[in-house]
Write an enzyme that holds these catalytic residues in place. Structure first.
Site, mmCIF file in Angstrom:
data_model
loop_
_atom_site.group_PDB
_atom_site.id
_atom_site.type_symbol
_atom_site.label_atom_id
_atom_site.label_comp_id
_atom_site.label_asym_id
_atom_site.label_seq_id
_atom_site.Cartn_x
_atom_site.Cartn_y
_atom_site.Cartn_z
ATOM 1 C CG ASP A 1 -0.435 0.936 -4.354
ATOM 2 O OD1 ASP A 1 -0.528 1.544 -3.256
ATOM 3 O OD2 ASP A 1 -1.387 0.811 -5.148
ATOM 4 N NE ARG B 1 -17.178 -0.171 12.823
ATOM 5 C CZ ARG B 1 -16.107 0.600 12.853
ATOM 6 N NH1 ARG B 1 -16.092 1.773 12.260
ATOM 7 N NH2 ARG B 1 -15.032 0.199 13.486
ATOM 8 N N GLY C 1 0.875 -1.183 0.000
ATOM 9 C CA GLY C 1 0.000 0.000 0.000
ATOM 10 C C GLY C 1 0.903 1.221 0.000
ATOM 11 C CG HIS D 1 -7.651 2.937 15.601
ATOM 12 N ND1 HIS D 1 -7.090 4.016 16.239
ATOM 13 C CD2 HIS D 1 -7.585 3.209 14.281
ATOM 14 C CE1 HIS D 1 -6.707 4.902 15.333
ATOM 15 N NE2 HIS D 1 -6.999 4.443 14.138
ATOM 16 C CB VAL E 1 -1.491 0.315 8.987
ATOM 17 C CG1 VAL E 1 -1.781 1.788 9.220
ATOM 18 C CG2 VAL E 1 -0.104 -0.041 9.511
ATOM 19 C CG ASN F 1 -8.547 2.402 10.293
ATOM 20 O OD1 ASN F 1 -8.280 1.837 11.349
ATOM 21 N ND2 ASN F 1 -8.152 3.642 10.022
ATOM 22 C CG ASN G 1 -10.600 -1.771 3.675
ATOM 23 O OD1 ASN G 1 -10.464 -1.600 2.465
ATOM 24 N ND2 ASN G 1 -10.612 -0.769 4.530
HETATM 25 P P1 NAD Z 1 -4.462 5.761 0.532
HETATM 26 O O1 NAD Z 1 -5.759 5.696 -0.196
HETATM 27 O O2 NAD Z 1 -3.584 6.963 0.400
HETATM 28 O O3 NAD Z 1 -3.567 4.479 0.141
HETATM 29 C C1 NAD Z 1 -4.071 3.184 0.049
HETATM 30 C C2 NAD Z 1 -3.283 2.485 -1.045
HETATM 31 O O4 NAD Z 1 -3.598 1.087 -1.033
HETATM 32 C C3 NAD Z 1 -3.582 2.986 -2.464
HETATM 33 O O5 NAD Z 1 -2.378 3.456 -3.075
HETATM 34 C C4 NAD Z 1 -4.129 1.745 -3.175
HETATM 35 O O6 NAD Z 1 -3.772 1.692 -4.550
HETATM 36 C C5 NAD Z 1 -3.483 0.632 -2.372
HETATM 37 N N1 NAD Z 1 -4.097 -0.684 -2.521
HETATM 38 C C6 NAD Z 1 -5.413 -1.017 -2.568
HETATM 39 N N2 NAD Z 1 -5.539 -2.358 -2.704
HETATM 40 C C7 NAD Z 1 -4.292 -2.893 -2.734
HETATM 41 C C8 NAD Z 1 -3.762 -4.212 -2.836
HETATM 42 N N3 NAD Z 1 -4.567 -5.275 -2.923
HETATM 43 N N4 NAD Z 1 -2.414 -4.373 -2.816
HETATM 44 C C9 NAD Z 1 -1.587 -3.301 -2.732
HETATM 45 N N5 NAD Z 1 -2.028 -2.027 -2.637
HETATM 46 C C10 NAD Z 1 -3.363 -1.830 -2.629
HETATM 47 O O7 NAD Z 1 -4.819 5.512 2.064
HETATM 48 P P2 NAD Z 1 -3.915 5.890 3.331
HETATM 49 O O8 NAD Z 1 -4.278 7.243 3.813
HETATM 50 O O9 NAD Z 1 -2.484 5.580 3.028
HETATM 51 O O10 NAD Z 1 -4.496 4.848 4.409
HETATM 52 C C11 NAD Z 1 -4.283 3.458 4.228
HETATM 53 C C12 NAD Z 1 -5.063 2.662 5.275
HETATM 54 O O11 NAD Z 1 -4.535 2.933 6.574
HETATM 55 C C13 NAD Z 1 -6.572 3.016 5.343
HETATM 56 O O12 NAD Z 1 -7.309 1.840 5.604
HETATM 57 C C14 NAD Z 1 -6.635 3.948 6.555
HETATM 58 O O13 NAD Z 1 -7.920 3.982 7.127
HETATM 59 C C15 NAD Z 1 -5.606 3.281 7.446
HETATM 60 N N6 NAD Z 1 -5.069 4.109 8.538
HETATM 61 C C16 NAD Z 1 -4.950 3.498 9.743
HETATM 62 C C17 NAD Z 1 -4.413 4.181 10.820
HETATM 63 C C18 NAD Z 1 -4.262 3.471 12.144
HETATM 64 O O14 NAD Z 1 -4.038 4.122 13.157
HETATM 65 N N7 NAD Z 1 -4.357 2.167 12.177
HETATM 66 C C19 NAD Z 1 -4.009 5.519 10.666
HETATM 67 C C20 NAD Z 1 -4.135 6.117 9.410
HETATM 68 C C21 NAD Z 1 -4.663 5.389 8.342
#
Ligand code: NAD
Length: 304
Positions: A31, A86, A7, A173, A116, A118, A93
């Site tokens: 990605d 949700r 990702g 979370h 990471v 959500n 996901n």
């Molecule tokens: P983003 O949209 O910027 O990036 C997500 C990426 O995942 C994209 O580039 C997409 O092309 C890629 N992707 C989708 N399916 C894929 C696959 N099968 N294989 C490889 N890549 C794939 O999102 P972001 O802001 O970077 O957030 C990413 C995730 O992290 C989200 O689910 C967000 O909610 C979560 N997040 C969690 C926390 C936490 O505290 N746990 C904090 C911030 C964000």
């Protein structure tokens, strides 16, 4: 040590930068979007001489490049869109987590997985099931972020140094997270002796809603503090530091919960989770943690 980050969006690419900037490990950034991981990795590679590191980074769409990684961080996933409930988000996901975990099993069967994506506690549970790894090797990142948010808000409000503020945020979370006030200290003094309860409640509420504060500002969620939080965990594992950090882990009796992922104080080392620390909680805190655990349990049922 090789760290793969699946990702290459905001969170993943920033975490990749931080791993290189801290000279911790070689990085593979993966990605599905063609060109994106390659371009972001190239940008980071070109900064390496200024950072002064010889650690290597590549970007790729080829999942086999994660082979032999010591750590795989999963930051791939959809954010919640208007109109999506949700349950829709969970199902979408989980499909992504399952396909990534198939590749982890195939190419990096000995890796420690940091989830990471959500909703965090549910996706961590899904990754445990999909990899079939032991629970010590599948860890969710959330509590480090929630705790650093709470610390930063306390520092901003009191004018004290962030270095003199300790806290621990446990539970799921999301809105039901539990900042542990009995473990929250400002210059060694309990927060209740330094701030009045109205201000404490306000900061707790701000922490609980911390993720949501970014949506109207950036139209997406945060990525810099999340990336630092990921790298705090990566560093503890790589350096085998045994540092205690709040992480989402599978509980089997700890704190009285069974079969759910929930944020608890966790000792991290080269084997992943090397222990869950059971701290004494006030009745009020335990009740809040019970509520958080109940919500997580219900959400896990959706994917069972
Ligand atoms: P983003 O949209 O910027 O990036 C997500 C990426 O995942 C994209 O580039 C997409 O092309 C890629 N992707 C989708 N399916 C894929 C696959 N099968 N294989 C490889 N890549 C794939 O999102 P972001 O802001 O970077 O957030 C990413 C995730 O992290 C989200 O689910 C967000 O909610 C979560 N997040 C969690 C926390 C936490 O505290 N746990 C904090 C911030 C964000």
């Amino acid at each position: 040590m090789k760290v793969s980050i699946v990702g290459a969006g905001n969170v993943g690419a920033t975490a990749a930068l931080m791993v290189i900037a801290k000279d911790l490990a070689d990085v593979v950034l993966v990605d599905i979007a063609e060109g994106v991981p390659q371009g972001k990795a190239l940008d980071i590679m070109e900064a390496a001489p200024l950072i002064g590191t010889d650690k290597k980074i590549i970007g790729t769409n080829d999942n086999s490049e994660i082979k032999n990684s010591g750590i795989v961080v999963i930051t791939a996933g959809f954010p919640r869109k208007p109109g999506m409930d949700r349950e829709d988000l969970i199902n979408k996901n989980v499909t992504i987590i399952n396909s990534i975990c198939d590749n982890i099993k195939k190419y990096a069967p000995n890796a420690i997985v940091i989830v990471v994506t959500n909703p965090l506690d549910i996706m961590s549970y899904a990754a445990l099931k999909a990899t079939g790894f032991n629970k010590e090797r599948v860890i969710g990142m959330a509590g480090v972020l929630d705790s650093t948010r709470f610390r930063s808000f306390i520092a901003e409000k009191t004018g004290k140094s962030v270095k003199d503020i300790e806290t621990m945020t446990l539970g799921a979370h999301g809105d039901s997270m539990v900042p542990i006030l009995e473990e929250t200290k400002i210059e060694g003094k309990k927060i209740s002796g330094v701030m009045d309860s109205e201000n404490i409640d306000r900061l707790v509420e701000r922490t609980r809603k911390g993720g949501g504060e970014f949506l109207p500002l950036l139209n997406t969620s945060a990525w810099i503090a999340p990336a630092f939080s990921i790298v705090e965990m990566v560093e503890a594992i790589i350096k085998d530091s045994k540092k205690v950090l709040p992480c989402s882990v599978l509980l089997e009796g700890e704190y009285g919960y069974n079969g759910i992922y929930l944020g608890v104080p966790t000792k991290l080392g080269k084997n992943g989770v090397e222990g869950v620390i059971e701290i004494e909680l006030s009745d009020e805190t335990k009740k809040a943690l019970d509520k958080s655990a109940e919500i997580t349990k219900k959400n896990i049922e959706i994917i069972k």
